[in-house]
Design a protein around this motif. Structure first.
Motif, PDB file in Angstrom:
ATOM      1  N   ASN A  18       7.072 -26.274 103.560  1.00 57.82           N
ATOM      2  CA  ASN A  18       7.608 -27.572 103.966  1.00 57.82           C
ATOM      3  C   ASN A  18       7.282 -28.601 102.883  1.00 57.82           C
ATOM      4  N   VAL A  19       8.316 -29.206 102.312  1.00 61.18           N
ATOM      5  CA  VAL A  19       8.136 -30.151 101.211  1.00 61.18           C
ATOM      6  C   VAL A  19       8.280 -31.579 101.746  1.00 61.18           C
ATOM      7  N   TYR A  20       7.219 -32.346 101.591  1.00 61.34           N
ATOM      8  CA  TYR A  20       7.226 -33.762 101.987  1.00 61.34           C
ATOM      9  C   TYR A  20       7.573 -34.618 100.782  1.00 61.34           C
ATOM     10  N   TYR A  21       8.522 -35.533 100.969  1.00 59.70           N
ATOM     11  CA  TYR A  21       8.877 -36.479  99.928  1.00 59.70           C
ATOM     12  C   TYR A  21       8.430 -37.879 100.345  1.00 59.70           C
ATOM     13  N   PRO A  22       7.882 -38.669  99.420  1.00 64.50           N
ATOM     14  CA  PRO A  22       7.404 -40.016  99.766  1.00 64.50           C
ATOM     15  C   PRO A  22       8.537 -40.929 100.201  1.00 64.50           C
ATOM     16  N   PRO A  23       8.214 -42.039 100.868  1.00 66.94           N
ATOM     17  CA  PRO A  23       9.253 -42.934 101.393  1.00 66.94           C
ATOM     18  C   PRO A  23      10.260 -43.410 100.347  1.00 66.94           C
ATOM     19  N   SER A  24       9.830 -43.560  99.095  1.00 66.90           N
ATOM     20  CA  SER A  24      10.728 -44.091  98.066  1.00 66.90           C
ATOM     21  C   SER A  24      11.693 -43.047  97.523  1.00 66.90           C
ATOM     22  N   TYR A  25      11.537 -41.788  97.940  1.00 67.01           N
ATOM     23  CA  TYR A  25      12.324 -40.703  97.350  1.00 67.01           C
ATOM     24  C   TYR A  25      13.821 -40.912  97.555  1.00 67.01           C
ATOM     25  N   GLN A  26      14.195 -41.343  98.764  1.00 71.48           N
ATOM     26  CA  GLN A  26      15.603 -41.572  99.055  1.00 71.48           C
ATOM     27  C   GLN A  26      16.074 -42.957  98.625  1.00 71.48           C
ATOM     28  N   GLU A  27      15.125 -43.875  98.450  1.00 71.78           N
ATOM     29  CA  GLU A  27      15.489 -45.246  98.089  1.00 71.78           C
ATOM     30  C   GLU A  27      15.918 -45.352  96.632  1.00 71.78           C
ATOM     31  N   ASN A  28      15.292 -44.556  95.773  1.00 77.14           N
ATOM     32  CA  ASN A  28      15.601 -44.597  94.346  1.00 77.14           C
ATOM     33  C   ASN A  28      15.850 -43.173  93.878  1.00 77.14           C
ATOM     34  N   THR A  29      17.111 -42.770  93.827  1.00 75.44           N
ATOM     35  CA  THR A  29      17.442 -41.383  93.532  1.00 75.44           C
ATOM     36  C   THR A  29      17.282 -41.023  92.058  1.00 75.44           C
ATOM     37  N   ALA A  30      16.944 -42.012  91.224  1.00 75.76           N
ATOM     38  CA  ALA A  30      16.721 -41.738  89.804  1.00 75.76           C
ATOM     39  C   ALA A  30      15.234 -41.576  89.486  1.00 75.76           C
ATOM     40  N   ARG A  31      14.403 -41.880  90.446  1.00 73.75           N
ATOM     41  CA  ARG A  31      12.961 -41.865  90.183  1.00 73.75           C
ATOM     42  C   ARG A  31      12.433 -40.432  90.170  1.00 73.75           C
ATOM     43  N   THR A  32      11.509 -40.165  89.238  1.00 74.14           N
ATOM     44  CA  THR A  32      10.837 -38.874  89.192  1.00 74.14           C
ATOM     45  C   THR A  32       9.396 -39.040  89.662  1.00 74.14           C
ATOM     46  N   ALA A 123      13.096 -26.928  90.546  1.00 74.81           N
ATOM     47  CA  ALA A 123      14.543 -26.763  90.567  1.00 74.81           C
ATOM     48  C   ALA A 123      15.208 -27.532  91.701  1.00 74.81           C
ATOM     49  N   ASN A 124      14.423 -27.889  92.722  1.00 71.09           N
ATOM     50  CA  ASN A 124      15.005 -28.501  93.907  1.00 71.09           C
ATOM     51  C   ASN A 124      14.518 -29.919  94.177  1.00 71.09           C
ATOM     52  N   SER A 125      13.778 -30.509  93.268  1.00 72.35           N
ATOM     53  CA  SER A 125      13.288 -31.873  93.478  1.00 72.35           C
ATOM     54  C   SER A 125      13.170 -32.588  92.138  1.00 72.35           C
ATOM     55  N   ARG A 126      12.878 -33.861  92.207  1.00 67.22           N
ATOM     56  CA  ARG A 126      12.715 -34.666  90.992  1.00 67.22           C
ATOM     57  C   ARG A 126      11.241 -34.705  90.581  1.00 67.22           C
ATOM     58  N   LEU A 127      10.666 -33.539  90.482  1.00 66.78           N
ATOM     59  CA  LEU A 127       9.263 -33.410  90.096  1.00 66.78           C
ATOM     60  C   LEU A 127       9.173 -33.248  88.593  1.00 66.78           C
ATOM     61  N   LEU A 128       8.461 -34.159  87.942  1.00 66.43           N
ATOM     62  CA  LEU A 128       8.254 -34.113  86.498  1.00 66.43           C
ATOM     63  C   LEU A 128       6.747 -34.183  86.274  1.00 66.43           C
ATOM     64  N   LEU A 129       6.117 -33.016  86.305  1.00 66.87           N
ATOM     65  CA  LEU A 129       4.660 -32.956  86.332  1.00 66.87           C
ATOM     66  C   LEU A 129       4.037 -33.381  85.014  1.00 66.87           C
ATOM     67  N   HIS A 130       2.921 -34.108  85.119  1.00 62.86           N
ATOM     68  CA  HIS A 130       2.057 -34.394  83.984  1.00 62.86           C
ATOM     69  C   HIS A 130       0.820 -33.518  84.102  1.00 62.86           C
ATOM     70  N   PRO A 131       0.197 -33.153  82.975  1.00 63.20           N
ATOM     71  CA  PRO A 131      -1.006 -32.324  83.041  1.00 63.20           C
ATOM     72  C   PRO A 131      -2.076 -32.970  83.921  1.00 63.20           C
ATOM     73  N   GLY A 132      -2.709 -32.139  84.742  1.00 62.96           N
ATOM     74  CA  GLY A 132      -3.798 -32.633  85.582  1.00 62.96           C
ATOM     75  C   GLY A 132      -3.368 -33.263  86.878  1.00 62.96           C
TER      76      GLY A 132
END
Length: 235
Positions: A18-32, A123-132
């Motif tokens: 189950n993947v939880y997305y923060p409240p802003s996820y749908q508000e700003n579709t360009a945000r990573t 592949a299915n979300s706007r996740l752009l991981l930084h190290p750590g």
């Protein structure tokens, strides 16, 4: 929350994630988003949490708690991935999936997170991981694998929430002590270790035995005295 079924090559079956997305996820579709918390168990994201946090008694699920904390700025926005580790969802015993000792497959579960789950998530979300910025969290066996994962893979998992963690688990303390002795994590991860007042001693009918509490205190003391961890809070 978005439910996903992700196949594990090692276990040869699907896990419910189950993947939880923060409240802003749908508000700003360009945000990573550059932070992700992997949490055992997935069902706790959609049902009552095991612990009610002070001031959040009216919130009945982790999803509601995350929403509240992120909206108020008390928690950094992140994606939370709840991994179901209870039968009968995946047909496996909980100890098999979560314990990294006694011939169980906790290490393979951590590999599953690093490989299949993370690949699917990217592949299915706007996740752009930084190290750590990958974290683990859970209670009981979930707390144990979270602590173990951050201790043995600190370059991957930099923080761990370890609630009601059974450091006393057979063959511990020998096993957990040997894990700590086997390496000094570098870089040092951040641990949040807690337990309830009722978890300090167990009476088996004839004698008292330390359960969650004292082994956790001993683990924290060893972290600070031997490995140079600096306690941030003692509550």
């Amino acid at each position: 929350i978005e439910p996903l079924n992700i196949y594990s090559e090692f276990y040869q079956r699907e896990f419910v994630v189950n993947v939880y997305y923060p409240p802003s996820y749908q508000e700003n579709t360009a945000r990573t988003y550059d932070k992700v918390l992997f949490m055992f168990d997935a069902n706790e994201l959609i049902s009552a949490p095991p612990v009610v946090l002070p001031g959040l008694q009216s919130l009945s699920t982790y999803q509601a708690i995350f929403d509240q904390l992120m909206l108020t700025g008390e928690m950094q926005e992140m994606i939370v991935v709840g991994i179901e580790t209870n039968p009968p969802t995946n047909g496996l015993d909980r100890s098999t999936v979560l314990l990294p000792c006694n011939g169980n497959h906790g290490n393979e579960t951590l590999n599953f997170i690093e490989n299949e789950i993370l690949t699917t998530l990217k592949a299915n979300s706007r996740l752009l991981l930084h190290p750590g910025n990958m974290y683990l969290g859970g209670t009981s066996y979930g707390g144990l694998i979270s602590c173990y994962g951050a201790w043995t893979r600190p370059q991957v998992f930099s923080k761990a929430y370890c609630g009601s963690t059974p450091f006393h688990l057979d063959p511990a303390p020998t096993w957990w002590d040997s894990v700590m002795s086997s390496q000094q994590p570098n870089p040092k991860p951040t641990f949040f270790i807690d337990f309830g007042a009722g978890e300090t001693r167990f009476f088996n009918g004839s004698a008292y035995y330390d359960t969650i509490g004292m082994p956790a205190v001993k683990t924290v003391k060893r972290m600070t005295d031997e490995f140079g961890f600096v306690p941030l809070h003692d509550v």
